[in-house]
Design a protein around this motif. Structure first.
Motif, PDB file in Angstrom:
ATOM      1  N   ASP A   1       0.852  -1.179   0.000  1.00 45.24           N
ATOM      2  CA  ASP A   1       0.000   0.000   0.000  1.00 45.24           C
ATOM      3  C   ASP A   1       0.887   1.228   0.000  1.00 45.24           C
ATOM      4  OD1 ASP A   1      -2.244   1.576   0.078  1.00 45.24           O
ATOM      5  OD2 ASP A   1      -2.512   1.386   2.249  1.00 45.24           O
ATOM      6  N   LEU A   2       1.259   1.683  -1.202  1.00 50.16           N
ATOM      7  CA  LEU A   2       2.148   2.828  -1.336  1.00 50.16           C
ATOM      8  C   LEU A   2       1.366   4.126  -1.242  1.00 50.16           C
ATOM      9  CD1 LEU A   2       4.327   1.596  -4.326  1.00 50.16           C
ATOM     10  CD2 LEU A   2       4.898   1.517  -1.899  1.00 50.16           C
ATOM     11  N   LYS A   3       1.902   5.043  -0.516  1.00 52.33           N
ATOM     12  CA  LYS A   3       1.297   6.372  -0.394  1.00 52.33           C
ATOM     13  C   LYS A   3       2.287   7.385  -0.941  1.00 52.33           C
ATOM     14  CE  LYS A   3      -2.315   5.238   2.258  1.00 52.33           C
ATOM     15  NZ  LYS A   3      -3.129   4.308   1.555  1.00 52.33           N
ATOM     16  N   PHE A   4       1.994   7.927  -2.109  1.00 53.82           N
ATOM     17  CA  PHE A   4       2.846   8.950  -2.688  1.00 53.82           C
ATOM     18  C   PHE A   4       2.459  10.306  -2.132  1.00 53.82           C
ATOM     19  CE2 PHE A   4       2.949   5.775  -6.220  1.00 53.82           C
ATOM     20  CZ  PHE A   4       4.304   5.513  -6.166  1.00 53.82           C
ATOM     21  N   GLU A   5       3.445  11.184  -2.034  1.00 49.26           N
ATOM     22  CA  GLU A   5       3.211  12.548  -1.581  1.00 49.26           C
ATOM     23  C   GLU A   5       3.984  13.512  -2.474  1.00 49.26           C
ATOM     24  OE1 GLU A   5       4.527  12.704   2.472  1.00 49.26           O
ATOM     25  OE2 GLU A   5       2.881  11.470   3.208  1.00 49.26           O
TER      26      GLU A   5
ATOM     27  N   LYS B   1       3.626  12.060  -5.974  1.00 47.32           N
ATOM     28  CA  LYS B   1       2.188  11.889  -6.210  1.00 47.32           C
ATOM     29  C   LYS B   1       1.785  12.591  -7.505  1.00 47.32           C
ATOM     30  CE  LYS B   1      -2.368  12.387  -4.040  1.00 47.32           C
ATOM     31  NZ  LYS B   1      -2.990  12.122  -5.292  1.00 47.32           N
TER      32      LYS B   1
ATOM     33  N   ASP C   1       0.202  10.597 -10.655  1.00 50.30           N
ATOM     34  CA  ASP C   1      -1.143  10.949 -11.105  1.00 50.30           C
ATOM     35  C   ASP C   1      -1.155  11.481 -12.527  1.00 50.30           C
ATOM     36  OD1 ASP C   1      -1.946  10.191  -8.584  1.00 50.30           O
ATOM     37  OD2 ASP C   1      -2.314  12.228  -7.858  1.00 50.30           O
TER      38      ASP C   1
END
Length: 172
Positions: free
Chosen positions: A86-90, A94, A98
């Protein structure tokens, strides 16, 4: 630049510079090199194969499954199941991730990087080559080829999608 919690990718903007270079790759430079990205990847819709594959293959397409412990797995014919992180890009990561979904945003991202044109490979679609069944692989390749042509085909001056061929399916 030094990375900070607000801008963790600041270090990426530091370069040796262009002193003494007759040309640069920097966007907006009047004597910019023509830059080709030769390893870009598409951001295919998650349901691309589910919606477009021939009905007789729908039950075999790559999919996600959740086990009894709530762990998500990528299940692809020809591969062992792979645990999904579960990767969370910031921040910039991000934005870049996107940008691949919407063509205009992809072009804006290319412009920001000084990329004139890119060669685009499958991303999720790479799993179409895992199966030992060449006819099924070719059916998945047709889905990719049709979608890639519809998505990128009207912009050959900015992007060229690679064609996918299941080389084991000689007749296909």
């Amino acid at each position: 630049m030094v990375a900070t919690p607000e801008n963790p990718n600041a270090w990426r903007t530091k370069t040796p510079g262009t002193q003494g270079w007759p040309r640069t790759a920097r966007p907006g430079d009047p004597n910019k090199y023509f830059i080709i990205s030769c390893d870009s990847h598409a951001q295919e819709p998650a349901d691309l194969w589910a919606k477009r594959i021939d009905p007789e293959y729908r039950h075999r397409i790559p999919r996600q499954e959740v086990d009894d412990d709530g762990v998500k797995w990528q299940v692809t014919e020809g591969h062992r199941p792979t645990k999904i992180r579960d990767l969370k890009f910031e921040g910039e990561d991000k934005d870049r991730n996107d940008a691949g979904y919407v063509l205009e945003e992809r072009f804006r991202d290319m412009d920001d990087d000084g990329i004139d044109i890119e060669l685009i490979f499958p991303n999720k679609g790479l799993s179409m080559f895992a199966t030992p069944d060449p006819v099924f692989s070719q059916a998945m390749c047709r889905v990719w080829n049709d979608w890639a042509h519809e998505t990128y085909g009207n912009h050959p001056e900015r992007c060229v999608a690679t064609g996918a061929i299941a080389s084991g399916d000689i007749e296909g």
